[in-house]
Motif scaffolding. Sequence first.
Motif, PDB file in Angstrom:
ATOM      1  N   UNK A 155     -26.195 -16.823  39.998  1.00 34.22           N
ATOM      2  CA  UNK A 155     -26.960 -16.237  41.105  1.00 34.22           C
ATOM      3  C   UNK A 155     -26.036 -15.746  42.212  1.00 34.22           C
ATOM      4  N   UNK A 156     -24.967 -16.468  42.460  1.00 38.98           N
ATOM      5  CA  UNK A 156     -24.012 -16.027  43.484  1.00 38.98           C
ATOM      6  C   UNK A 156     -23.419 -14.685  43.102  1.00 38.98           C
ATOM      7  N   UNK A 157     -23.100 -14.530  41.824  1.00 35.84           N
ATOM      8  CA  UNK A 157     -22.531 -13.261  41.359  1.00 35.84           C
ATOM      9  C   UNK A 157     -23.539 -12.130  41.523  1.00 35.84           C
ATOM     10  N   UNK A 158     -24.798 -12.394  41.222  1.00 30.00           N
ATOM     11  CA  UNK A 158     -25.827 -11.360  41.379  1.00 30.00           C
ATOM     12  C   UNK A 158     -25.962 -10.940  42.840  1.00 30.00           C
ATOM     13  N   UNK A 159     -25.885 -11.913  43.740  1.00 31.44           N
ATOM     14  CA  UNK A 159     -26.009 -11.603  45.165  1.00 31.44           C
ATOM     15  C   UNK A 159     -24.790 -10.830  45.650  1.00 31.44           C
ATOM     16  N   UNK A 160     -23.587 -11.313  45.301  1.00 32.70           N
ATOM     17  CA  UNK A 160     -22.363 -10.675  45.775  1.00 32.70           C
ATOM     18  C   UNK A 160     -22.169  -9.290  45.184  1.00 32.70           C
ATOM     19  N   UNK A 161     -22.708  -9.052  43.987  1.00 30.78           N
ATOM     20  CA  UNK A 161     -22.583  -7.737  43.348  1.00 30.78           C
ATOM     21  C   UNK A 161     -23.710  -6.781  43.715  1.00 30.78           C
ATOM     22  N   UNK A 162     -24.649  -7.262  44.548  1.00 31.83           N
ATOM     23  CA  UNK A 162     -25.736  -6.410  44.989  1.00 31.83           C
ATOM     24  C   UNK A 162     -26.861  -6.274  43.984  1.00 31.83           C
ATOM     25  N   UNK A 163     -26.773  -6.995  42.835  1.00 31.00           N
ATOM     26  CA  UNK A 163     -27.875  -6.962  41.868  1.00 31.00           C
ATOM     27  C   UNK A 163     -29.123  -7.553  42.512  1.00 31.00           C
ATOM     28  N   UNK A 164     -28.929  -8.648  43.239  1.00 33.74           N
ATOM     29  CA  UNK A 164     -29.987  -9.194  44.087  1.00 33.74           C
ATOM     30  C   UNK A 164     -29.725  -8.681  45.497  1.00 33.74           C
ATOM     31  N   UNK A 165     -30.400  -7.620  45.868  1.00 34.81           N
ATOM     32  CA  UNK A 165     -30.145  -6.953  47.137  1.00 34.81           C
ATOM     33  C   UNK A 165     -30.690  -7.772  48.302  1.00 34.81           C
ATOM     34  N   UNK A 212     -33.668 -25.683  41.886  1.00 30.72           N
ATOM     35  CA  UNK A 212     -33.795 -26.085  43.289  1.00 30.72           C
ATOM     36  C   UNK A 212     -32.422 -26.459  43.868  1.00 30.72           C
ATOM     37  N   UNK A 213     -31.626 -27.185  43.093  1.00 26.22           N
ATOM     38  CA  UNK A 213     -30.293 -27.586  43.565  1.00 26.22           C
ATOM     39  C   UNK A 213     -29.412 -26.360  43.790  1.00 26.22           C
ATOM     40  N   UNK A 214     -29.508 -25.415  42.881  1.00 24.92           N
ATOM     41  CA  UNK A 214     -28.711 -24.201  43.003  1.00 24.92           C
ATOM     42  C   UNK A 214     -29.109 -23.393  44.230  1.00 24.92           C
ATOM     43  N   UNK A 215     -30.397 -23.242  44.457  1.00 21.66           N
ATOM     44  CA  UNK A 215     -30.878 -22.473  45.599  1.00 21.66           C
ATOM     45  C   UNK A 215     -30.486 -23.140  46.917  1.00 21.66           C
ATOM     46  N   UNK A 216     -30.513 -24.467  46.935  1.00 24.52           N
ATOM     47  CA  UNK A 216     -30.093 -25.178  48.149  1.00 24.52           C
ATOM     48  C   UNK A 216     -28.603 -24.962  48.414  1.00 24.52           C
ATOM     49  N   UNK A 217     -27.805 -24.958  47.343  1.00 27.55           N
ATOM     50  CA  UNK A 217     -26.372 -24.717  47.508  1.00 27.55           C
ATOM     51  C   UNK A 217     -26.120 -23.319  48.057  1.00 27.55           C
ATOM     52  N   UNK A 218     -26.792 -22.326  47.517  1.00 27.38           N
ATOM     53  CA  UNK A 218     -26.610 -20.950  47.983  1.00 27.38           C
ATOM     54  C   UNK A 218     -27.128 -20.768  49.412  1.00 27.38           C
ATOM     55  N   UNK A 219     -28.139 -21.556  49.780  1.00 24.12           N
ATOM     56  CA  UNK A 219     -28.623 -21.537  51.163  1.00 24.12           C
ATOM     57  C   UNK A 219     -27.561 -22.095  52.094  1.00 24.12           C
ATOM     58  N   UNK A 220     -26.901 -23.180  51.662  1.00 23.47           N
ATOM     59  CA  UNK A 220     -25.851 -23.786  52.489  1.00 23.47           C
ATOM     60  C   UNK A 220     -24.655 -22.852  52.656  1.00 23.47           C
ATOM     61  N   UNK A 221     -24.470 -21.936  51.689  1.00 17.51           N
ATOM     62  CA  UNK A 221     -23.383 -20.958  51.764  1.00 17.51           C
ATOM     63  C   UNK A 221     -23.761 -19.754  52.622  1.00 17.51           C
ATOM     64  N   UNK A 222     -25.002 -19.716  53.079  1.00 16.74           N
ATOM     65  CA  UNK A 222     -25.438 -18.621  53.932  1.00 16.74           C
ATOM     66  C   UNK A 222     -25.912 -17.393  53.195  1.00 16.74           C
TER      67      UNK A 222
END
Length: 213
Positions: free
Chosen positions: A13-23, A45-55
């Motif tokens: 998911x981080x890769x999708x966000x950083x690559x703009x796939x998830x805009x 849920x754990x993954x989404x919380x981690x990505x939330x903590x990363x901003x």
Amino acid sequence: MAGSISEQLTIALRERINNGVLAPGSMLIEPALAQEFNVSKTPVRESLRQLTSEGLLQILPKKGYLVRAISMNDVYEVLEMRLLLEPHVCSQVARLHSADLITTLQGHLDDQQRQAVSDPIASMHAARLFHSELSHASRNSRLVAALDSCFSQTARAHYVLPAMQPYMSQSDELAEHRAILEALAQADADGAAQAMRSHLASIRSAMLGPVLP
């Protein structure tokens, strides 16, 4: 096993966000992600919380998780962090001086130059590998972790901020990388640090405009 699945999801998911796939503005829903990745809701849920903590995400109560926009202030803060850390890394790496590292870095610059016109995104990845290879050569895991995060956020800016696109094909960046490499090859710690400092100042100017005194 759940932790391992969660880590894999976070990376994907981080890769999708950083690559703009998830805009920016995209909504992520736990059940939908669990279905897509064929896992239970717990690692999602754990993954989404981690990505939330990363901003990268913002929680919207009773709705899901929103992919946060990246602002010019975000870009400024990331570049400020890099200006603090990367010249120091260059200085340290020049003192360690490794012929193998110089060869590897030269390969990344050759890739960057070859792809600059035909594939700016691939050229950007080669440039990122140049910086990442340098940070890993510092042998400082905390510096590596901090800079890896900065590199990801800088790359995301290239993808999702239209004003950043022209910078990918600028020839000045490659020349600045070569100046850094030359100083490293000569084991010139001060020169390498200054070359990196000048390079990052150039990136900041290209992305944010001239810095007022």
